[in-house]
Design an enzyme around this catalytic site. Structure first.
Site, PDB file in Angstrom:
ATOM      1  N   GLY A  15       0.773  -1.243   0.000  1.00 49.88           N
ATOM      2  CA  GLY A  15       0.000   0.000   0.000  1.00 49.88           C
ATOM      3  C   GLY A  15       0.800   1.286   0.000  1.00 49.88           C
ATOM      4  O   GLY A  15       0.312   2.316   0.464  1.00 49.88           O
ATOM      5  N   ASN A  17       1.539   3.060  -2.602  1.00 54.85           N
ATOM      6  CA  ASN A  17       0.820   3.988  -3.488  1.00 54.85           C
ATOM      7  C   ASN A  17      -0.420   4.541  -2.793  1.00 54.85           C
ATOM      8  O   ASN A  17      -0.744   5.726  -2.930  1.00 54.85           O
ATOM      9  CB  ASN A  17       0.438   3.295  -4.805  1.00 54.85           C
ATOM     10  N   ASN A 110      -5.507   2.535 -12.815  1.00 55.89           N
ATOM     11  CA  ASN A 110      -4.508   1.590 -12.302  1.00 55.89           C
ATOM     12  C   ASN A 110      -3.112   2.175 -12.479  1.00 55.89           C
ATOM     13  O   ASN A 110      -2.881   2.967 -13.395  1.00 55.89           O
ATOM     14  CB  ASN A 110      -4.611   0.268 -13.078  1.00 55.89           C
ATOM     15  N   HIS A 112       0.761   0.853 -13.165  1.00 59.31           N
ATOM     16  CA  HIS A 112       1.498  -0.349 -13.576  1.00 59.31           C
ATOM     17  C   HIS A 112       2.992  -0.020 -13.634  1.00 59.31           C
ATOM     18  O   HIS A 112       3.375   1.020 -14.182  1.00 59.31           O
ATOM     19  CB  HIS A 112       1.002  -0.831 -14.942  1.00 59.31           C
TER      20      HIS A 112
HETATM   21  C1  GAR Z   1       3.459  -1.191  -7.364  1.00 57.44           C
HETATM   22  O1  GAR Z   1       4.763  -1.221  -7.895  1.00 57.44           O
HETATM   23  C2  GAR Z   1       2.431  -1.229  -8.480  1.00 57.44           C
HETATM   24  O2  GAR Z   1       2.838  -0.550  -9.623  1.00 57.44           O
HETATM   25  C3  GAR Z   1       2.367  -2.707  -8.730  1.00 57.44           C
HETATM   26  O3  GAR Z   1       2.418  -3.308  -7.478  1.00 57.44           O
HETATM   27  C4  GAR Z   1       3.156  -2.472  -6.595  1.00 57.44           C
HETATM   28  C5  GAR Z   1       2.309  -2.222  -5.377  1.00 57.44           C
HETATM   29  O4  GAR Z   1       3.042  -1.518  -4.412  1.00 57.44           O
HETATM   30  N1  GAR Z   1       1.154  -3.063  -9.429  1.00 57.44           N
HETATM   31  C6  GAR Z   1       1.098  -4.020 -10.325  1.00 57.44           C
HETATM   32  O5  GAR Z   1       2.061  -4.694 -10.643  1.00 57.44           O
HETATM   33  C7  GAR Z   1      -0.265  -4.216 -10.932  1.00 57.44           C
HETATM   34  N2  GAR Z   1      -0.188  -5.107 -12.045  1.00 57.44           N
HETATM   35  P1  GAR Z   1       2.317  -0.787  -3.227  1.00 57.44           P
HETATM   36  O6  GAR Z   1       1.382  -1.822  -2.585  1.00 57.44           O
HETATM   37  O7  GAR Z   1       3.416  -0.400  -2.294  1.00 57.44           O
HETATM   38  O8  GAR Z   1       1.559   0.382  -3.764  1.00 57.44           O
END
Ligand code: GAR
Length: 216
Positions: A15, A17, A110, A112
């Protein structure tokens, strides 16, 4: 004064982001409020972050539904019940199902960790390192029924070095994720993002949706 945009966040894990969105709302950069955090994982650290910031959180586990459509319909119900207008996927590690996409058509964003359309799906950073590209980055896009195929809103690029690993590249990309995701949400909340013929147009003097290796 008009009401603030209501956001619903979906997250499966750490989490960070989600945290950057919370911080940018609390600082007044994003004119919006988070109505609910929904996680598909009971042990997601994102839930702790929600609690700390007094944001309602729900765990909705796919295992409690006989099929994915019912799971996504239930998520859509919970979002709609709370008047959510924009759904933000902040590390939600599932391909979103039709019932949610239909009810939030072009209203799901989203992040990515690659420069789409390169390296969709899981482990975008590892895919970039393994391929040997010299530039990678991250992409904010609207979600459609494909895997990371929806209209691109904003991208940031970072260099990929010869000695990079999945971890070192992920860290470099993550810094940019924490910049462009809040920025894209802010512009959406301000009504500056429009979709024409499947392409995103950003109505803003300065931000045109491209940030090339922006300074940290
Ligand atoms: C982030 O790097 C996001 O871009 C990626 O997962 C991570 C989550 O980090 N998302 C994907 O790969 C979606 N296909 P977070 O939980 O610290 O935000």
């Amino acid at each position: 004064m008009s009401e603030m945009l209501k956001i619903g966040v979906l997250a499966s894990g750490r989490g960070s982001n989600f945290q950057s969105i919370i911080d940018n709302i609390e600082s007044g950069f994003i004119p919006a409020e988070i109505a609910v955090l929904i996680s598909d994982k009971a042990d997601a650290f994102a839930i702790e972050r929600a609690k700390k910031h007094k944001i309602e959180s729900l765990v909705i586990n796919l295992k409690n539904f006989s099929n994915k459509d019912l799971f996504y319909a239930h998520i859509a119900d919970e979002l709609q019940k709370r008047g959510v207008e924009l759904v933000v996927l902040a590390g939600f590690m599932r391909v979103v199902g039709k019932p949610l996409i239909e009810r939030y058509n072009n209203k799901i964003m989203n992040i990515h960790p690659a420069l789409l359309p390169s390296f969709p799906g899981l482990h975008g950073q590892k895919q970039a390192v393994d391929y040997g590209v010299k530039i990678s980055g991250c992409t904010v896009h609207f979600v459609d029924e494909g895997v990371d195929t929806g209209p691109i809103i904003m991208q940031a690029a970072v260099p990929v070095y010869e000695d990079d690993t999945e971890d070192t590249l992920s860290e470099r990309i993550l810094k940019q994720e924490h910049r462009i995701f809040p920025l894209a949400i802010k512009l959406y909340a301000e009504g500056k993002i429009t979709l024409t013929g499947g392409k995103v147009c950003i109505k803003s003097g300065r931000e045109n949706g491209i940030l090339i290796n922006p300074p940290a």
